[in-house]
Design a protein around this motif. Structure first.
Motif, short mmCIF file in Angstrom:
data_model
loop_
_atom_site.label_atom_id
_atom_site.label_comp_id
_atom_site.label_asym_id
_atom_site.label_seq_id
_atom_site.Cartn_x
_atom_site.Cartn_y
_atom_site.Cartn_z
N UNK A 35 6.21 -1.16 4.49
CA UNK A 35 5.70 -0.35 3.38
C UNK A 35 5.46 -1.20 2.15
N UNK A 36 6.35 -2.15 1.91
CA UNK A 36 6.18 -3.05 0.77
C UNK A 36 4.90 -3.85 0.93
N UNK A 37 4.65 -4.37 2.13
CA UNK A 37 3.42 -5.14 2.36
C UNK A 37 2.18 -4.28 2.13
N UNK A 38 2.21 -3.04 2.62
CA UNK A 38 1.07 -2.14 2.41
C UNK A 38 0.88 -1.87 0.93
N UNK A 39 1.98 -1.62 0.21
CA UNK A 39 1.90 -1.35 -1.23
C UNK A 39 1.36 -2.57 -1.99
N UNK A 40 1.79 -3.76 -1.59
CA UNK A 40 1.30 -4.97 -2.24
C UNK A 40 -0.19 -5.14 -2.01
N UNK A 42 -2.36 -2.72 -1.43
CA UNK A 42 -3.04 -1.69 -2.23
C UNK A 42 -3.08 -2.12 -3.70
N UNK A 43 -1.96 -2.66 -4.19
CA UNK A 43 -1.90 -3.11 -5.59
C UNK A 43 -2.91 -4.23 -5.84
N UNK A 44 -3.02 -5.17 -4.90
CA UNK A 44 -3.97 -6.26 -5.07
C UNK A 44 -5.40 -5.74 -5.07
N UNK A 45 -5.70 -4.81 -4.17
CA UNK A 45 -7.04 -4.23 -4.14
C UNK A 45 -7.36 -3.51 -5.44
N UNK A 46 -6.40 -2.77 -5.95
CA UNK A 46 -6.62 -2.04 -7.20
C UNK A 46 -6.76 -3.00 -8.37
N UNK A 47 -5.99 -4.07 -8.35
CA UNK A 47 -6.09 -5.06 -9.42
C UNK A 47 -7.46 -5.73 -9.39
N UNK A 48 -7.93 -6.08 -8.20
CA UNK A 48 -9.26 -6.68 -8.07
C UNK A 48 -10.34 -5.70 -8.53
N UNK A 49 -10.15 -4.43 -8.20
CA UNK A 49 -11.11 -3.41 -8.61
C UNK A 49 -11.12 -3.26 -10.13
N UNK A 50 -9.95 -3.33 -10.75
CA UNK A 50 -9.87 -3.23 -12.21
C UNK A 50 -10.60 -4.40 -12.86
N UNK A 51 -10.40 -5.59 -12.32
CA UNK A 51 -11.09 -6.77 -12.87
C UNK A 51 -12.60 -6.60 -12.75
N UNK A 52 -13.05 -6.14 -11.59
CA UNK A 52 -14.49 -5.95 -11.37
C UNK A 52 -15.04 -4.88 -12.31
N UNK A 53 -14.30 -3.81 -12.47
CA UNK A 53 -14.77 -2.74 -13.36
C UNK A 53 -14.78 -3.19 -14.82
#
Length: 96
Positions: A35-40, A42-53
């Motif tokens: 679960x920690x790996x999945x959460x990490x 997801x967090x990385x994807x969201x962080x990348x998305x924030x940077x792109x946005x």
């Protein structure tokens, strides 16, 4: 001897229960690590998305300011002056 065999049986039962708890805890630990790996991820994807946005937002602000909207006249003038200074600097470098 009867008391000793009862004590051994009792210890065997306690050991068996303790071993079962250990197996359950190890299984739960593995589940939580997954679960920690999945959460990490997801967090990385969201962080990348924030940077792109954020980049997209900056680009939209620049385009909006270059189009000369009434709200961003000051920003437009500053951006144009900055671009002119950069062009002048490049021309000066080429002249030397």
């Amino acid at each position: 001897m009867n008391g000793l065999s009862e004590l051994i049986d009792s210890l065997e039962i306690k050991f068996f229960k303790l071993n079962q708890k250990l197996v359950k805890l190890e299984k739960r630990n593995i589940e939580l690590l997954e679960k920690i790996k999945v959460s990490e991820n997801i967090q990385k994807q969201q962080s990348d998305e924030i940077v792109a946005l954020n980049k997209q937002l900056d680009n939209l602000k620049m385009v909006n300011s270059l189009l000369g909207s009434e709200e961003n006249k000051r920003e437009t003038k500053l951006k144009i002056n900055s671009l002119i200074r950069e062009i002048d600097y490049c021309i000066a470098q080429l002249s030397d």
